[in-house]
Scaffold this active site. Sequence first.
Site, short mmCIF file in Angstrom:
data_model
loop_
_atom_site.label_atom_id
_atom_site.label_comp_id
_atom_site.label_asym_id
_atom_site.label_seq_id
_atom_site.Cartn_x
_atom_site.Cartn_y
_atom_site.Cartn_z
N TYR A 154 0.85 -1.20 0.00
CA TYR A 154 0.00 0.00 0.00
C TYR A 154 0.89 1.26 0.00
CZ TYR A 154 -4.37 2.57 0.70
OH TYR A 154 -5.46 3.40 0.54
N LYS A 161 -3.09 8.40 2.95
CA LYS A 161 -4.30 8.21 3.78
C LYS A 161 -4.08 8.75 5.19
CE LYS A 161 -7.29 6.17 0.93
NZ LYS A 161 -8.41 6.97 0.34
O1 0WE Z 1 -7.01 2.91 -1.61
C1 0WE Z 1 -7.09 1.88 -2.24
C2 0WE Z 1 -6.76 1.86 -3.72
C3 0WE Z 1 -5.86 2.95 -4.10
C4 0WE Z 1 -5.24 2.90 -5.46
C5 0WE Z 1 -5.23 1.82 -6.32
C6 0WE Z 1 -4.59 1.91 -7.54
C7 0WE Z 1 -4.48 0.75 -8.48
C8 0WE Z 1 -4.18 1.15 -9.90
C9 0WE Z 1 -4.62 4.06 -5.85
N1 0WE Z 1 -4.00 4.18 -7.02
C10 0WE Z 1 -3.98 3.12 -7.88
N2 0WE Z 1 -3.30 3.28 -9.04
C11 0WE Z 1 -3.32 2.36 -10.03
O2 0WE Z 1 -2.63 2.53 -11.05
N3 0WE Z 1 -7.45 0.73 -1.60
C12 0WE Z 1 -7.72 0.77 -0.18
C13 0WE Z 1 -7.48 -0.57 -2.28
C14 0WE Z 1 -6.15 -1.21 -2.11
O3 0WE Z 1 -5.10 -0.83 -2.87
C15 0WE Z 1 -4.00 -1.55 -2.43
C16 0WE Z 1 -4.38 -2.39 -1.39
C17 0WE Z 1 -5.76 -2.17 -1.16
C18 0WE Z 1 -6.61 -2.83 -0.15
C19 0WE Z 1 -2.69 -1.51 -2.86
C20 0WE Z 1 -1.75 -2.34 -2.27
C21 0WE Z 1 -2.12 -3.18 -1.23
C22 0WE Z 1 -3.44 -3.22 -0.79
#
Ligand code: 0WE
Length: 259
Positions: A154, A161
Amino acid sequence: MLLESKRGLIVGIANKRSIAWGIAQSVAREGARLAVTYQGERLESRVRNLAEELTDPVILPLDVTNDDEMDMAAKTIQEQMGGLDFMVHAVAFALREELDGAFVDTSREGFRIAHDISAFSLTALAKRVVPLMGESGSIITLSYLGGERVVPNYNVMGVAKAALEMSVRYLAVDLGPKGIRVNAISAGPIKTLASSGVRGISKMLAFHRTHAPLRRNTDQAEVGDTAAFLASDLSRGITGEVIYVDGGYNVLGTVFPPS
Ligand code: 0WE
């Protein structure tokens, strides 16, 4: 209905799986009239199609890195809705390469982009909607446990966040005297467009389903219902808070033996 005669702005709808769309459905069911936004022409038709389910929606372009578009959105909402009672911020982005490998390898540009889009945009939007809110309002954003504890991969999103959750507290203190509340919902992992590109997300969802106290994954509808509560007067005493909608996952201190 909980939100009868309330007007809301929802930022962050990309498709029908978006958490922002789950929230839109909950608050619309409770009687709210909505302005919904799309980021760029690529997403316009999808948001317009979804918005056909809503009653008399206002549909606006909004890229949170564009100050002029944010100014224009606030102006249009004031003209077409006569004000605003709540806003939902459900926007996050980090470069794909930042969400894999070691946090220590975060680039300056990757750090800047993640913080600009995922954290600063809340404050930039709050500044513009406050004048539309009169003597009360509710601002809601979306966070994740990776903003307070380390979750593999993350990475810079976790740091963004953390900044977002702290922004909620500073904004709550600034805007409380105006009757505007500011809160975050920290959702458990959900399969969306944003999460589906993430390596290991299926294993994370499986772990959550088998270990969270409620023994299931979080869904968009239950996040939506909590947002409806936070948008409503039922939550009038709550501000500066992070509410977990994660099946209780955040209370765990270690892996429990399967039961
Ligand atoms: O906040 C999120 C997602 C955030 C996110 C995801 C992406 C994927 C594709 C932000 N930017 C991007 N950019 C991209 O190019 N989450 C809480 C979901 C999430 O994302 C993770 C998680 C979880 C859960 C990333 C790594 C590990 C766990």
